[in-house]
Write a protein that holds these residues in place. Structure first.
Motif, PDB file in Angstrom:
ATOM      1  N   CYS B   5      31.623 -18.522 -72.808  1.00 45.74           N
ATOM      2  CA  CYS B   5      30.695 -19.303 -71.986  1.00 45.74           C
ATOM      3  C   CYS B   5      29.284 -18.728 -72.160  1.00 45.74           C
ATOM      4  CB  CYS B   5      31.105 -19.252 -70.515  1.00 45.74           C
ATOM      5  SG  CYS B   5      29.899 -20.077 -69.434  1.00 45.74           S
ATOM      6  N   ILE B   7      26.880 -18.802 -70.247  1.00 47.98           N
ATOM      7  CA  ILE B   7      26.365 -18.265 -68.991  1.00 47.98           C
ATOM      8  C   ILE B   7      27.186 -17.053 -68.538  1.00 47.98           C
ATOM      9  CG2 ILE B   7      25.996 -18.748 -66.536  1.00 47.98           C
ATOM     10  CD1 ILE B   7      25.365 -21.641 -67.320  1.00 47.98           C
ATOM     11  N   CYS B   8      28.507 -17.178 -68.529  1.00 49.06           N
ATOM     12  CA  CYS B   8      29.367 -16.146 -67.928  1.00 49.06           C
ATOM     13  C   CYS B   8      29.834 -15.088 -68.916  1.00 49.06           C
ATOM     14  CB  CYS B   8      30.604 -16.787 -67.305  1.00 49.06           C
ATOM     15  SG  CYS B   8      30.223 -18.034 -66.073  1.00 49.06           S
ATOM     16  N   HIS B  57      33.665 -25.294 -67.367  1.00 43.06           N
ATOM     17  CA  HIS B  57      33.982 -23.968 -66.829  1.00 43.06           C
ATOM     18  C   HIS B  57      34.190 -24.066 -65.315  1.00 43.06           C
ATOM     19  CE1 HIS B  57      33.257 -19.342 -67.028  1.00 43.06           C
ATOM     20  NE2 HIS B  57      34.484 -19.685 -66.716  1.00 43.06           N
ATOM     21  N   CYS B  61      31.191 -20.800 -63.879  1.00 41.03           N
ATOM     22  CA  CYS B  61      29.849 -21.228 -63.482  1.00 41.03           C
ATOM     23  C   CYS B  61      29.763 -22.724 -63.207  1.00 41.03           C
ATOM     24  CB  CYS B  61      28.865 -20.854 -64.577  1.00 41.03           C
ATOM     25  SG  CYS B  61      29.229 -21.659 -66.156  1.00 41.03           S
TER      26      CYS B  61
HETATM   27 ZN   LIG Z   1      30.602 -20.167 -67.295  1.00 42.14          ZN
END
Ligand SMILES: [Zn+2]
Lengths: 182, 87
Positions: B5, B7-8, B57, B61
């Motif tokens: 991901c 972001i994560c 996701h 997130c």
């Molecule tokens: Zn994420």
């Protein structure tokens, strides 16, 4: 004294906690006010948050602040303000939603806390990878959760309020099974 | 299987919800030909090899991702936010 017609507010984990098993303690945590912050424009909101609450808007997977007032990263373009009533100025730069009664909030602490969570969470929460101030939106068993390391051996765990019983059941089962193997 | 991901970071497959080929990001114009719409809604190439797919996701997130996955080996060769891929 309360009479038969008086309704008494109860917390999400009322009657379920605290539990002390093996080296771990699981307690319900009163965090005060919970407000989700979804910024329209993160830079402007970040300034307002600093001015009003002395908090930086958290980067992904991070928490800012401390016991009095925290901002926990809570998903894409979202943070959870924990503690204070949100300053009115924030509303100019973000959608604010009161979530105070929506979450079951517990703290798991103790020597085996990381090992307990390792049985339930598909993210490495050990001290080497997940330090104080780190947070994750992830799963705990089948529950969507927010997990934050607040102290060296202490995790703050939030799940939807309706999942409080399942949360406590899953954590207690993992705590018991670890304690039985010590 | 772990998905990267943007972001994560790397996360377990169980945190994600699968929505199939990322063809959904190439929506035809509202007045496009019926055959174009039929193709968009119903027809997929289904070839072995690298495929751009939509994954949400959900338990992380919350972002939609375009993940490039090899349908034969499950090797993941990239992931980006769907909002950026759609631009
Ligand atoms: Zn994420």
């Amino acid at each position: 004294m309360a009479d038969a017609l008086t309704l008494t507010a109860t917390t999400p984990c009322y009657g379920l906690l605290p539990k002390s098993i093996g080296t771990c303690d699981l307690i319900e945590t009163n965090l005060g006010r919970l407000t989700s912050i979804a910024p329209y424009k993160q830079s402007a909101l970040s300034e307002a948050l600093k001015d009003a609450h002395r908090l930086a808007f958290p980067a992904p997977n991070r928490m800012t602040g401390n016991d009095g007032a925290r901002a926990i990263w809570f998903g894409r373009d979202m943070a959870l303000l924990v503690g204070p009533t949100p300053d009115a100025a924030l509303a100019e730069h973000a959608a604010l939603t009161d979530q105070t009664d929506a979450w079951a909030c517990v703290t798991l602490s103790g020597e085996d806390a990381a090992a307990v969570l390792a049985r339930l969470v598909p993210v490495d929460l050990s001290a080497a990878k997940f330090k104080r101030g780190h947070t994750a939106r992830t799963q705990l068993g089948h529950l969507n959760a927010s997990i934050t390391r607040t102290e060296a051996d202490s995790y703050l765990i939030l799940v939807f309020r309706s999942m409080a019983t399942t949360l406590v059941h899953d954590l207690v089962t993992a705590m018991e099974s670890l304690a039985a193997r010590r | 299987m772990r998905l990267p991901c943007p972001i994560c970071g790397d996360r377990d497959r169980r945190e994600f919800y699968y929505q199939g080929s990322a063809v959904a990001l190439s929506r035809p114009a509202p007045d496009a030909d019926a055959a174009v719409w039929e193709n968009y809604v119903h027809l997929r190439e289904n070839q072995p090899g690298d495929l751009d797919e939509l994954w949400s996701h959900d338990a992380g997130c919350g972002a939609w991702l375009v993940v490039t996955r090899n349908t034969v080996t499950h090797a993941i060769s990239g992931a980006k936010l769907a909002s950026e891929a759609a631009r």
